[in-house]
Design a protein around this motif. Structure first.
Motif, PDB file in Angstrom:
ATOM      1  N   THR A  28       1.115  -0.964   0.120  1.00  0.00           N
ATOM      2  CA  THR A  28       0.030  -0.329  -0.019  1.00  0.00           C
ATOM      3  C   THR A  28       1.322   1.083   0.171  1.00  0.00           C
ATOM      4  OG1 THR A  28      -1.519  -1.702   1.349  1.00  0.00           O
ATOM      5  CG2 THR A  28      -1.720   0.817   1.209  1.00  0.00           C
ATOM      6  N   ASP A  30       0.308   4.340  -0.495  1.00  0.00           N
ATOM      7  CA  ASP A  30      -0.079   5.718   0.368  1.00  0.00           C
ATOM      8  C   ASP A  30       0.645   5.455   2.013  1.00  0.00           C
ATOM      9  OD1 ASP A  30      -2.967   6.590  -1.071  1.00  0.00           O
ATOM     10  OD2 ASP A  30      -1.145   5.855  -2.325  1.00  0.00           O
ATOM     11  N   ASP A  31       0.919   4.521   2.802  1.00  0.00           N
ATOM     12  CA  ASP A  31       1.074   4.525   3.896  1.00  0.00           C
ATOM     13  C   ASP A  31       3.019   4.412   3.909  1.00  0.00           C
ATOM     14  OD1 ASP A  31      -1.497   1.818   4.629  1.00  0.00           O
ATOM     15  OD2 ASP A  31      -1.254   3.887   4.265  1.00  0.00           O
ATOM     16  N   SER A  53       4.531   9.907   3.499  1.00  0.00           N
ATOM     17  CA  SER A  53       3.636   9.353   2.962  1.00  0.00           C
ATOM     18  C   SER A  53       2.666   9.862   2.221  1.00  0.00           C
ATOM     19  CB  SER A  53       2.898   8.690   3.775  1.00  0.00           C
ATOM     20  OG  SER A  53       2.019   9.611   4.792  1.00  0.00           O
ATOM     21  N   ASN A  74       0.998   9.174  -5.472  1.00  0.00           N
ATOM     22  CA  ASN A  74       0.086   8.425  -4.776  1.00  0.00           C
ATOM     23  C   ASN A  74      -0.666   7.858  -6.439  1.00  0.00           C
ATOM     24  OD1 ASN A  74       1.846   8.598  -3.057  1.00  0.00           O
ATOM     25  ND2 ASN A  74      -0.044   9.156  -1.548  1.00  0.00           N
ATOM     26  N   ASN A  77       1.819   5.335  -7.617  1.00  0.00           N
ATOM     27  CA  ASN A  77       2.862   4.515  -6.775  1.00  0.00           C
ATOM     28  C   ASN A  77       3.993   4.758  -7.371  1.00  0.00           C
ATOM     29  OD1 ASN A  77       0.424   3.288  -5.875  1.00  0.00           O
ATOM     30  ND2 ASN A  77       0.778   1.240  -6.236  1.00  0.00           N
TER      31      ASN A  77
END
Length: 129
Positions: A28, A30-31, A53, A74, A77
């Protein structure tokens, strides 16, 4: 499978520019805080830049301040490192890395103590004078 794939390295004359990209998959995005490191022949790996993030906090090592800029998308990615006014001493293999850090706050002072979970294979940057 987790992957970080860097691209954009190459051979450039001093004073020139390059933009490195690092595209992630398998976690993930975004984390995670993202960072760029570099390692020159015979030298220890050096943390170059860090981004939180949510893109709200960035950090640069002194030798690249004002010349390099880190950013992330984001939705794609992907993390970028725009490198301007390149110098021969910037020659190194550049790696991107990801550390689980969902907080929007990230101080540069944390950088030396962060343990990065995932690493890319690296991309060579060579700057000639």
């Amino acid at each position: 499978e987790v992957q970080l794939v860097e691209s954009g390295g190459g051979l450039v004359q001093a004073g020139g520019s390059l933009r490195l990209s690092c595209t992630a998959s398998g976690f993930t995005f975004d984390d995670y805080a993202l960072a760029w490191f570099r390692q020159a022949p015979g030298k220890e790996r050096e943390g170059v830049s860090l981004i939180s993030s949510t893109d709200s906090s960035t950090y640069y090592t002194d030798s690249v301040k004002g010349r390099f800029s880190i950013s992330r998308d984001n939705a794609k990615n992907t993390v970028y490192l725009q490198m301007n006014s390149l110098k021969p001493e910037d020659t190194a293999v550049y790696y991107c890395a990801a550390d689980f850090w969902p907080s929007t706050y990230l101080a540069g002072s944390y950088f030396p103590n962060m343990t990065f979970d995932y690493w890319g294979q690296g991309t060579q940057v060579t700057v000639f004078s």
